[in-house]
Enzyme design. Sequence first.
Site, PDB file in Angstrom:
ATOM      1  N   LYS A   1       0.861  -1.185   0.000  1.00 30.78           N
ATOM      2  CA  LYS A   1       0.000   0.000   0.000  1.00 30.78           C
ATOM      3  C   LYS A   1       0.894   1.230   0.000  1.00 30.78           C
ATOM      4  O   LYS A   1       1.684   1.445   0.922  1.00 30.78           O
ATOM      5  CB  LYS A   1      -0.922   0.010   1.208  1.00 30.78           C
ATOM      6  CG  LYS A   1      -1.875   1.207   1.240  1.00 30.78           C
ATOM      7  CD  LYS A   1      -2.816   1.127   2.428  1.00 30.78           C
ATOM      8  CE  LYS A   1      -3.759   2.310   2.464  1.00 30.78           C
ATOM      9  NZ  LYS A   1      -4.689   2.233   3.614  1.00 30.78           N
TER      10      LYS A   1
ATOM     11  N   LYS B   1      -2.109  -1.534  -3.740  1.00 32.31           N
ATOM     12  CA  LYS B   1      -2.974  -0.346  -3.732  1.00 32.31           C
ATOM     13  C   LYS B   1      -2.094   0.884  -3.827  1.00 32.31           C
ATOM     14  O   LYS B   1      -1.127   0.995  -3.076  1.00 32.31           O
ATOM     15  CB  LYS B   1      -3.791  -0.326  -2.438  1.00 32.31           C
ATOM     16  CG  LYS B   1      -4.737   0.865  -2.304  1.00 32.31           C
ATOM     17  CD  LYS B   1      -5.477   0.837  -0.971  1.00 32.31           C
ATOM     18  CE  LYS B   1      -6.425   2.022  -0.868  1.00 32.31           C
ATOM     19  NZ  LYS B   1      -7.098   2.074   0.444  1.00 32.31           N
TER      20      LYS B   1
END
Length: 344
Positions: free
Chosen positions: A209, A264
């Site tokens: 992320k 992400k």
Amino acid sequence: MNASDTSCHPPAPYPLSRPRRLRRDVFTRNLVREHHLTVHDLIYPVFVLDGQGRREPVASMPGVERLSLDQLLPVAEECVELGIPVMALFPVIDPALKTPDGREAWNPDGLIPRVVAELKARVPNLGIMTDVALDPYTSHGQDGLLDDSGYIVNDATVEVLVKQALVQAAAGVDIVAPSDMMDGRVGAIRQALEARGYVHTRIMAYSAKYASAFYGPFRDAVGSAANLGKADKKVYQMDPANTDEALREVALDLAEGADMVMVKPGMPYLDVVRRVKEAFKVPTFAYQVSGEYAMIKAAAANGWLDHDAVMMEALLAFKRAGADGVLTYFARDAARLLRAQARR
């Protein structure tokens, strides 16, 4: 040999080889298509509010609303009817409940545990995934606890994330998804789940992320943008310049007991998706985040892009990069379009 390596079988020279022959008509293009998007590849993120009869449009995400449970239930039922396998829940809580330690995150009577329990009772065939992170619950908007200098501390944060995950598991959630990027949190959550008998609760780790600028509309949606202010999350989320680091993070999460991993944001990081899938060959997911969604919506609203065509092309790109599934706010739109295409 890698399937994409043509060194052992060079193509015949033109005109013996005419690649356009395989593009001539619809049936041939369908016959030789390498990658396919199906409804089973989609996870639908939703924003849930407390109360009754509440629907609040998210201004920066056209078509997305914050919904109270009674308004969310028909959406969940439609997901089942369309074949979407999983809904991901993100809470929008009363600002009065936000505290520096985010203690509402592990309240067994809090919003998310109540919504999970009701959804599993009313729509048992829909998979439910929950976010394990503190940012919707903290008065400062960070994903962890702060020390006196304002630094996000790791181990104390992991302790409360474990409490949050256990409360969600007790409510009946199918997949917990730690999105906080604290070191060691996957292992701590897995050990706690096993110790409490939640052996079937899956972990989808937000393993790679990034500290991205694409999250702005999401932070508006959950109400953390104002709390975060001008602060950032660079001391725990990953540097957008790094890809080798992503492989180390994924390896750690898998070693600690993650069942699935996620990258992400999505489209700006398709190279990371490809590297993760090729290196580990485990269930790999990507999150088409709020900023990606908002850009497509804005361009389509201005007539600059064909909404449905770009939506489907973007989602197919995730599959081509190696993703097994995609978290996307387009999930219901894409599912309806896939159904319509199948009926033709």
